[in-house]
Design an enzyme around this catalytic site. Structure first.
Site: not given
Ligand code: AGP
Length: 606
Positions: A2, A27, A74, A98, A478, A482
């Protein structure tokens, strides 16, 4: 995860709380709320949904004050609803939080025994009740706050108002970030520098266990032992421009287009353009490293996979890459002579942080490849390897991914040179290859019109398969991540050689198959895989380079051509079409591109 904000101001704060929450929406955004204090009385407004829902509530029922706190959520404990939205109030205490309080249930039971009634399902409300419990015992606000904090197990960043204490906000951090902003006769608390960026550039980062009281005169910071402590104040360029969309529709679109600059700035930080040699900061002697252990989540984990291929190929240095949430619990066999690298855009991902701490506890040297250079991970490792792509707001990571891969590419070349696997001439050649990457990434983004046309068919698909070999097998993962995370279409990424071991059963005329195959040493094998799927009616989208297009087997539904490049930087170049494809499919489907359902930008809870 959050976002929280607190302001002890000299002018009305409601609009500024909302402005900050909008910057924090990345966030978490399933509900939001603000609370303000006037003449000792605290009043709050909350709403389920995004910040604009809260704005509507405030339009209908305004709040006027110079002191207040805000929160965008969140959900962790308690479904998204107004009832569970922060701020939460118990007695004289109103706060935003948070993190996750792991022992909230036992604390709640204890407080219920003394007759306290709870209105929400959240762990946060229990914290408010616990502080109020100690106020009832006659403790002054800061003492009551500290006594409550000492009872909490879990992660928290908090901002707290106390009924009757005007112009006064308390804050604390443990496991979730919190910064203090210093203005002109005004003070701020925020989840990060971006939250307070519109009001001040003077930022103080609280350390683990710190708690703080702010008023018009400044901040009093205390460490985990309750001792007054000074933390360094930094000037942080979280300028508004860094987080605006400019003329793009979405942050993700802007961030895809920002990649040439992000790659360029990152390359420049890891090479010496004069000598054309690598210059990796931090002083790690790669000749003395026996093994590298990469820990990460999501897209950062996939960046680590690309790094594994490049570092092992070039430097003959063993690299293990593991999903942090698995690694941290499986009692891995670790050796002190290894180097642990945490890959994390936010530097706050709970699982990655825990995995990093496990490596540290086993005597390993530690490094972090991070975007947020003041993040918890950055502050706990021996060596920080920053990426230089600027704040990434879109929940789906794009420019951070290519910047992370850029860092690992530079490390692969530097390690190869340090271990005598390449001579100076080859190192200089590879550095020049890296210097070409920004231009070639920009050319790859120029594929957008062709990609947009393909997106029309992909948007109709139920399932999509991505295939690749070598570093393209990581890019296949990836591309699938995505697509599914922003368009909600099921997609799987597979090493193309695995197709015949099961996934080929998925192939029919309704299943688009995206094959990533630059003209490299794997090309002939990938071309065979392409023929295998076409023989079964698969609709192939073949993403290659000009030479690969010339040799492509006939029958693909579409052949898209990315710029030719040295295999070292092919992952950077081939990222653009798969990111753009996911983006345009999501736009066609009317999805919430920057804030996909159920997701948050940084998962600071387990
Ligand atoms: C990536 O598109 C996602 N939103 C998610 O997998 C992200 O890469 C993952 O939560 C890791 O986050 P970080 O790089 O801030 O550790």
């Amino acid at each position: 995860m959050c976002g929280i904000i607190g302001i002890v101001g000299k002018t009305p704060v409601t609009d500024r709380l909302i402005e900050s929450l909008k910057r924090l929406e990345y966030r978490g955004y399933d509900s939001a709320g603000v609370a303000v204090q006037t003449d000792g009385v605290v009043d709050r407004r909350r709403a389920q949904g995004k910040i604009k829902a809260l704005e509507a509530v405030l339009d209908a029922s305004p709040l006027r004050s110079q002191v207040g706190i805000g929160h965008t959520r969140w959900a962790t404990h308690g479904a998204p609803s107004e009832r569970n939205a922060h701020p939460h109030t118990s007695g004289r205490v109103t706060l935003v939080h948070n993190g996750i309080i792991e022992n909230f249930a036992e604390l709640k039971a204890e407080l219920q025994k003394e007759g306290r009634v709870f209105e929400s399902d959240t762990d946060t409300e229990v914290v408010a009740a616990l502080i109020d419990h100690y106020l009832d015992k006659g403790q002054a606000p800061l003492a009551a706050f500290k006594m409550a904090l000492d009872r909490l197990t879990g992660a928290y960043a908090l901002a707290v108002l106390i009924e009757g204490r005007d112009n006064f906000i308390m804050g604390a951090r443990k496991g979730s970030p919190l910064v203090v902003g210093t203005g002109e006769g005004e003070m701020f608390l925020g989840s990060d520098a971006l939250a307070v960026g519109p009001f001040t550039s003077k930022v103080t980062y609280l350390e683990e266990g710190d708690y703080v009281a702010i008023d018009h005169d400044g901040a009093e910071i205390f460490d985990v032992n309750g001792m007054p402590v000074e933390r360094p104040m930094k000037v942080v360029s979280a300028a508004a421009a860094l987080v605006e969309k400019g003329n793009y529709r979405h942050f993700m679109e802007k961030e895809i287009h920002d990649q040439p600059e992000g790659v360029q700035r990152t390359v420049s930080a890891y090479i010496d353009p004069i000598t054309s040699r690598t210059a990796v900061p931090g002083g790690i002697d790669f000749a003395a490293i026996e093994r590298i252990q990469i820990v990460a989540c999501g897209t950062s984990y996939i960046a680590g996979m690309v790094g594994k291929y490049l570092i092992e190929q070039l430097a003959d240095l063993p690299v293990d890459v593991e999903i942090a949430s698995e690694f941290r619990y499986r009692s891995p066999a670790l050796r002190p002579g290894s180097l642990a690298i945490a890959m994390s855009q936010s530097g706050e991902t709970a699982d990655t942080l825990a995995a990093l701490r496990l490596c540290k506890s086993r005597g390993m040297r530690t490094a972090a490849v991070v975007n947020a250079q003041e993040s918890t991970m950055a502050r706990e490792v021996d060596v920080v390897w920053p990426i230089h792509c600027g704040p990434e707001i879109g929940v789906a990571s794009t420019k951070a991914f290519t910047a992370q891969v850029t860092v690992l590419t530079a490390i692969a070349v530097a390690a190869a040179a340090a271990r005598g696997r390449i001579d100076t001439a080859e190192e200089e050649r590879l550095v020049k290859v890296m210097l070409e990457a920004p231009r070639l990434v920009s050319e790859a983004i120029g594929m957008e019109d062709a990609v947009r046309a393909v997106a029309v068919d992909i948007a109709k698909a139920r399932d999509v398969l991505y295939l690749g070999r070598g570093t393209m097998s990581a890019l296949a993962l990836e591309g699938a991540l995505k697509l599914k995370e922003i368009s909600y279409i099921h997609a799987e990424g597979y090493a193309a050689g695995e197709l015949k071991h099961g996934p080929i059963a998925l192939v029919d005329e309704d299943t688009p198959i995206i094959i990533l195959a630059p003209y490299d040493s794997y090309y002939e094998k990938s071309a065979s895989n392409m023929s295998e799927v076409m023989a079964r009616g698969g609709q192939v989208v073949f993403i290659t380079d000009p030479e690969g297009a010339r040799h492509a087997p006939a029958g693909a539904k579409v052949v898209m051509t990315a710029p030719a490049s040295d295999p070292l930087i092919a992952p950077l170049i081939m990222s653009a079409p798969i990111q753009l494809l996911a983006y345009h499919v999501a736009v066609l489907k009317g999805a919430d591109v920057d804030q996909p359902r159920n997701l948050a930008k940084s998962v600071t809870v387990e």
